[in-house]
Scaffold this motif. Structure first.
Motif, mmCIF file in Angstrom:
data_model
loop_
_atom_site.group_PDB
_atom_site.id
_atom_site.type_symbol
_atom_site.label_atom_id
_atom_site.label_comp_id
_atom_site.label_asym_id
_atom_site.label_seq_id
_atom_site.Cartn_x
_atom_site.Cartn_y
_atom_site.Cartn_z
ATOM 1 N N SER A 1 0.850 -1.189 0.000
ATOM 2 C CA SER A 1 0.000 0.000 0.000
ATOM 3 C C SER A 1 0.886 1.239 0.000
ATOM 4 C CB SER A 1 -0.939 0.000 1.215
ATOM 5 O OG SER A 1 -0.197 0.057 2.414
ATOM 6 N N PHE A 2 0.251 2.408 0.057
ATOM 7 C CA PHE A 2 0.964 3.683 0.055
ATOM 8 C C PHE A 2 0.366 4.611 1.099
ATOM 9 C CE2 PHE A 2 1.411 2.026 -4.217
ATOM 10 C CZ PHE A 2 2.742 2.253 -4.509
ATOM 11 N N ARG B 1 4.457 1.111 1.493
ATOM 12 C CA ARG B 1 4.513 0.155 2.603
ATOM 13 C C ARG B 1 4.833 -1.191 1.984
ATOM 14 N NH1 ARG B 1 -1.218 2.125 4.895
ATOM 15 N NH2 ARG B 1 -0.536 4.162 5.641
ATOM 16 N N LEU B 2 5.816 -1.851 2.533
ATOM 17 C CA LEU B 2 6.262 -3.134 1.993
ATOM 18 C C LEU B 2 5.761 -4.277 2.857
ATOM 19 C CD1 LEU B 2 9.928 -2.105 1.128
ATOM 20 C CD2 LEU B 2 7.875 -1.952 -0.311
ATOM 21 N N ALA B 3 5.674 -5.464 2.283
ATOM 22 C CA ALA B 3 5.161 -6.636 2.986
ATOM 23 C C ALA B 3 5.972 -6.969 4.235
ATOM 24 C CB ALA B 3 5.120 -7.836 2.046
ATOM 25 N N CYS B 4 7.216 -6.570 4.260
ATOM 26 C CA CYS B 4 8.084 -6.863 5.401
ATOM 27 C C CYS B 4 7.824 -5.948 6.597
ATOM 28 C CB CYS B 4 9.545 -6.713 4.976
ATOM 29 S SG CYS B 4 9.926 -5.063 4.342
ATOM 30 N N GLY B 5 7.014 -4.891 6.393
ATOM 31 C CA GLY B 5 6.745 -3.948 7.473
ATOM 32 C C GLY B 5 7.575 -2.682 7.404
ATOM 33 N N HIS B 6 8.451 -2.586 6.423
ATOM 34 C CA HIS B 6 9.246 -1.378 6.232
ATOM 35 C C HIS B 6 8.541 -0.434 5.270
ATOM 36 C CE1 HIS B 6 12.723 -4.129 7.416
ATOM 37 N NE2 HIS B 6 12.562 -3.257 8.403
ATOM 38 N N HIS B 7 8.928 0.845 5.330
ATOM 39 C CA HIS B 7 8.392 1.872 4.436
ATOM 40 C C HIS B 7 9.527 2.426 3.595
ATOM 41 C CE1 HIS B 7 5.259 2.735 7.823
ATOM 42 N NE2 HIS B 7 5.088 1.562 7.270
ATOM 43 N N GLN B 8 9.211 2.819 2.361
ATOM 44 C CA GLN B 8 10.231 3.362 1.465
ATOM 45 C C GLN B 8 9.623 4.480 0.631
ATOM 46 O OE1 GLN B 8 12.603 0.440 -0.605
ATOM 47 N NE2 GLN B 8 12.755 1.737 -2.388
ATOM 48 N N LYS C 1 16.480 -1.995 1.702
ATOM 49 C CA LYS C 1 17.762 -1.938 2.400
ATOM 50 C C LYS C 1 17.604 -2.202 3.887
ATOM 51 C CE LYS C 1 19.903 1.157 -0.901
ATOM 52 N NZ LYS C 1 20.554 2.449 -1.129
ATOM 53 N N LYS C 2 16.441 -1.847 4.432
ATOM 54 C CA LYS C 2 16.211 -2.083 5.864
ATOM 55 C C LYS C 2 16.184 -3.584 6.173
ATOM 56 C CE LYS C 2 13.773 2.259 6.618
ATOM 57 N NZ LYS C 2 12.493 2.878 7.001
ATOM 58 N N CYS C 3 15.636 -4.379 5.264
ATOM 59 C CA CYS C 3 15.671 -5.838 5.447
ATOM 60 C C CYS C 3 17.110 -6.338 5.401
ATOM 61 C CB CYS C 3 14.849 -6.539 4.368
ATOM 62 S SG CYS C 3 13.082 -6.609 4.695
ATOM 63 N N ASP C 4 17.887 -5.796 4.457
ATOM 64 C CA ASP C 4 19.286 -6.199 4.340
ATOM 65 C C ASP C 4 20.056 -5.894 5.619
ATOM 66 O OD1 ASP C 4 18.780 -7.020 1.748
ATOM 67 O OD2 ASP C 4 19.561 -5.176 0.834
ATOM 68 N N GLU C 5 19.621 -4.853 6.344
ATOM 69 C CA GLU C 5 20.276 -4.449 7.597
ATOM 70 C C GLU C 5 19.616 -5.065 8.829
ATOM 71 O OE1 GLU C 5 19.890 -0.233 7.284
ATOM 72 O OE2 GLU C 5 21.391 -0.080 5.690
ATOM 73 N N SER C 6 18.626 -5.946 8.625
ATOM 74 C CA SER C 6 17.872 -6.582 9.706
ATOM 75 C C SER C 6 17.232 -5.567 10.655
ATOM 76 C CB SER C 6 18.766 -7.543 10.493
ATOM 77 O OG SER C 6 19.249 -8.562 9.653
ATOM 78 N N ALA C 7 16.740 -4.459 10.082
ATOM 79 C CA ALA C 7 16.082 -3.422 10.875
ATOM 80 C C ALA C 7 14.692 -3.881 11.297
ATOM 81 C CB ALA C 7 15.981 -2.144 10.060
ATOM 82 N N PRO C 8 14.214 -3.416 12.459
ATOM 83 C CA PRO C 8 12.853 -3.756 12.873
ATOM 84 C C PRO C 8 11.840 -3.078 11.949
ATOM 85 C CG PRO C 8 13.773 -2.117 14.347
ATOM 86 C CD PRO C 8 14.878 -2.539 13.420
ATOM 87 N N PRO C 9 10.596 -3.572 11.916
ATOM 88 C CA PRO C 9 9.567 -2.935 11.083
ATOM 89 C C PRO C 9 9.372 -1.474 11.475
ATOM 90 C CG PRO C 9 8.808 -5.049 11.897
ATOM 91 C CD PRO C 9 10.095 -4.750 12.608
ATOM 92 N N ASP C 10 8.951 -0.679 10.490
ATOM 93 C CA ASP C 10 8.653 0.730 10.741
ATOM 94 C C ASP C 10 7.331 0.858 11.500
ATOM 95 O OD1 ASP C 10 10.910 1.914 9.449
ATOM 96 O OD2 ASP C 10 9.992 1.393 7.521
#
Length: 71
Positions: free
Chosen positions: A7-8, A19-26, A57-66
């Protein structure tokens, strides 16, 4: 890691954020000539990109969801 767009939402400055399926935003700005994403300017364009993969990139860095936006 590639993640699908689910979604956006608009940020506080009026820029579109995916909004990405992983819980991060870009951010997905259309800022020619540097960034050319005219599909962000219309509802139809954004809807047509749901499910498209973006490199997270947040997934690549193992960041928690936004944190979800409040609006």
């Amino acid at each position: 890691m590639d993640q699908p767009i689910t979604s956006f939402h608009l940020d506080e400055e009026g820029h579109w954020v995916a909004r990405l399926a992983c819980g991060h935003h870009q951010h997905v700005r259309h800022d020619p000539p540097w960034i050319n994403r005219p599909w962000t300017a219309t509802l139809e364009g954004r809807q047509a990109t749901l499910g498209r993969l973006l490199a997270c990139k947040k997934c690549d860095e193992s960041a928690p969801p936004d944190t979800p936006p409040t609006s």
